[in-house]
Each structure stands twice: as structure tokens, then as C-alpha cells.
Write a protein that holds these residues in place. Structure first.
Motif, short mmCIF file in Angstrom:
data_model
loop_
_atom_site.label_atom_id
_atom_site.label_comp_id
_atom_site.label_asym_id
_atom_site.label_seq_id
_atom_site.Cartn_x
_atom_site.Cartn_y
_atom_site.Cartn_z
N THR A 63 0.84 -1.20 0.00
CA THR A 63 0.00 0.00 0.00
C THR A 63 0.87 1.25 0.00
O THR A 63 1.91 1.29 0.67
CB THR A 63 -0.90 0.02 1.25
N VAL A 64 0.43 2.28 -0.74
CA VAL A 64 1.12 3.56 -0.77
C VAL A 64 0.17 4.61 -0.17
O VAL A 64 -0.95 4.79 -0.66
CB VAL A 64 1.51 3.96 -2.21
N TYR A 65 0.63 5.28 0.88
CA TYR A 65 -0.13 6.37 1.50
C TYR A 65 -0.16 7.56 0.54
O TYR A 65 0.86 7.98 0.04
CB TYR A 65 0.59 6.84 2.77
N MET A 66 -1.34 8.12 0.32
CA MET A 66 -1.46 9.33 -0.50
C MET A 66 -1.81 10.55 0.35
O MET A 66 -1.45 11.67 0.00
CB MET A 66 -2.51 9.12 -1.58
N GLY A 67 -2.51 10.33 1.45
CA GLY A 67 -2.87 11.44 2.32
C GLY A 67 -3.59 10.95 3.55
O GLY A 67 -4.12 9.84 3.58
N GLN A 68 -3.59 11.81 4.59
CA GLN A 68 -4.23 11.45 5.86
C GLN A 68 -4.68 12.73 6.54
O GLN A 68 -3.93 13.70 6.60
CB GLN A 68 -3.22 10.73 6.76
N THR A 69 -5.91 12.73 7.03
CA THR A 69 -6.36 13.81 7.91
C THR A 69 -6.48 13.23 9.31
O THR A 69 -6.80 12.06 9.48
CB THR A 69 -7.73 14.39 7.47
N LEU A 70 -6.21 14.07 10.29
CA LEU A 70 -6.27 13.63 11.69
C LEU A 70 -6.88 14.74 12.54
O LEU A 70 -6.57 15.92 12.35
CB LEU A 70 -4.87 13.34 12.23
N MET A 106 -6.33 8.35 2.38
CA MET A 106 -6.44 7.95 0.98
C MET A 106 -5.19 7.17 0.65
O MET A 106 -4.07 7.63 0.91
CB MET A 106 -6.55 9.17 0.07
N VAL A 107 -5.38 5.96 0.12
CA VAL A 107 -4.25 5.10 -0.18
C VAL A 107 -4.36 4.54 -1.60
O VAL A 107 -5.45 4.46 -2.16
CB VAL A 107 -4.12 3.92 0.83
N LEU A 108 -3.22 4.17 -2.13
CA LEU A 108 -3.14 3.45 -3.39
C LEU A 108 -2.95 1.99 -3.04
O LEU A 108 -1.96 1.61 -2.41
CB LEU A 108 -1.94 3.96 -4.21
N ALA A 109 -3.95 1.18 -3.40
CA ALA A 109 -3.93 -0.23 -3.01
C ALA A 109 -3.14 -1.07 -4.02
O ALA A 109 -3.10 -0.75 -5.21
CB ALA A 109 -5.36 -0.76 -2.92
N PRO A 110 -2.54 -2.14 -3.56
CA PRO A 110 -1.85 -3.05 -4.47
C PRO A 110 -2.85 -3.75 -5.38
O PRO A 110 -4.04 -3.82 -5.08
CB PRO A 110 -1.15 -4.03 -3.54
N THR A 111 -2.36 -4.27 -6.48
CA THR A 111 -3.21 -4.96 -7.45
C THR A 111 -2.56 -6.28 -7.86
O THR A 111 -1.34 -6.44 -7.75
CB THR A 111 -3.46 -4.10 -8.69
N ARG A 112 -3.38 -7.19 -8.34
CA ARG A 112 -2.85 -8.44 -8.90
C ARG A 112 -2.47 -8.24 -10.36
O ARG A 112 -1.72 -9.01 -10.91
CB ARG A 112 -3.91 -9.54 -8.80
N ARG A 113 -3.04 -7.21 -10.99
CA ARG A 113 -2.79 -6.96 -12.41
C ARG A 113 -1.60 -6.04 -12.61
O ARG A 113 -1.42 -5.09 -11.86
CB ARG A 113 -4.03 -6.32 -13.06
N PHE A 114 -0.85 -6.30 -13.62
CA PHE A 114 0.26 -5.42 -13.99
C PHE A 114 0.15 -5.17 -15.48
O PHE A 114 0.74 -5.88 -16.29
CB PHE A 114 1.62 -6.05 -13.62
N ASP A 115 -0.69 -4.19 -15.85
CA ASP A 115 -0.97 -3.87 -17.26
C ASP A 115 0.19 -3.19 -17.92
O ASP A 115 0.88 -2.41 -17.43
CB ASP A 115 -2.22 -2.99 -17.35
#
Length: 147
Positions: free
Chosen positions: A84-91, A138-147
Motif C-alpha cells: 500500500t502507498v499512502y497518498m494522504g491522511q487527515t487527523l 487515501m491510499v493506493l492499493a496493491p493490485t494483482r494486475r500489472f498492465d
């Protein structure tokens, strides 16, 4: 306690609305001292009981970002997990966490953009059922696909 957590990856293709994951961790004096060392935040409200007694908290408290780090642990280890890649966080910090408190951290999927692999998560931490931190990630989730 961390060793018993389900760890791994939930790929974007398998993430569902409302999916939740959580962890619990007791915050120790050692955790606070280590966080102060790593972050270089040595504010005496975290480290000096005598000083902290004269503050609005009337005693030592854990660093807010130490508590927020538990949200990061759920995201990075469980939902979505590894990759997972963090894109942003509010707290928003609602109440202090003190040494000895058992913190419950939870994330819940509230929005999914499959095309962009983005997942919005509602996040909170609680002590004795009382929320001490709320926010969204907001995160960028991993995928099984690599287009």
C-alpha cells in the motif's frame, strides 16, 4: 500483541465497501521514549511527569503521532496491507493517550476507485470506547494486475 495480527495484502480487486480491520496496543513508557528518540520530539509533556502535571493534561501523554502510527500499522499490515502507498491522511485529536492506555485503532473502507486503485478509509483510535483520534486516509492499493 502485534505478532498475532493478520498480516499481508488485500488487493484492490478484493476490497469491499465497509471492510474493516483493527488492532489493539497498550502504550508503554518505552514506546513514548522510543518515539521521542526516533522523531526527535522531546516535548516534556511526553517525557517529564513533573512538567506535564502543570499542563492542561495534568500528566504525561503519548505523542499524537505515535497514536496515529497505529492507523498506519493497520493500513500497512492489514487493509490494504503490504504494498500500500499512502497518498494522504487527515487527523483530528480528540483526547490524550496516556502511558498504560490500551488503544484500539480501526480503519474502514468508505470509498473505492477501482480504475485508479484508490481507497478512502475512515480511521479512528479509541481508549475505553472513547474516540481519541479520528480522520480519513487515501491510499493506493496493491493490485494483482500489472498492465
Amino acid at each position: 500483541m502485534f505478532d498475532n495480527l493478520p498480516r499481508g495484502t488485500i488487493c484492490i480487486e478484493d476490497i469491499e465497501m465497509g471492510m474493516t480491520r483493527s488492532l489493539e496496543k497498550r502504550i508503554t513508557d518505552e514506546d513514548i521514549e522510543k518515539f521521542a528518540e526516533v522523531s526527535t520530539d522531546r516535548n516534556p509533556v511526553h517525557l517529564d511527569e513533573e512538567y506535564a502535571q502543570d499542563t492542561i493534561f495534568e500528566g504525561r501523554i503519548a505523542h499524537g503521532m505515535l497514536t496515529a502510527g497505529l492507523i498506519s500499522a493497520v493500513i500497512g499490515e492489514q487493509l490494504p496491507g503490504h504494498g500500500t502507498v499512502y497518498m494522504g491522511q487527515t487527523l483530528k485529536f480528540l483526547a490524550p493517550v496516556r502511558p498504560g492506555d490500551l488503544v484500539y485503532a480501526e480503519v474502514k473502507v468508505i470509498e473505492i476507485d477501482l480504475a485508479k486503485r484508490r481507497v478512502k478509509l475512515d480511521c479512528h483510535c479509541a481508549v475505553d470506547g472513547k474516540k481519541v483520534l479520528v480522520g480519513e486516509a487515501m491510499v493506493l492499493a496493491p493490485t494483482r494486475r500489472f498492465d
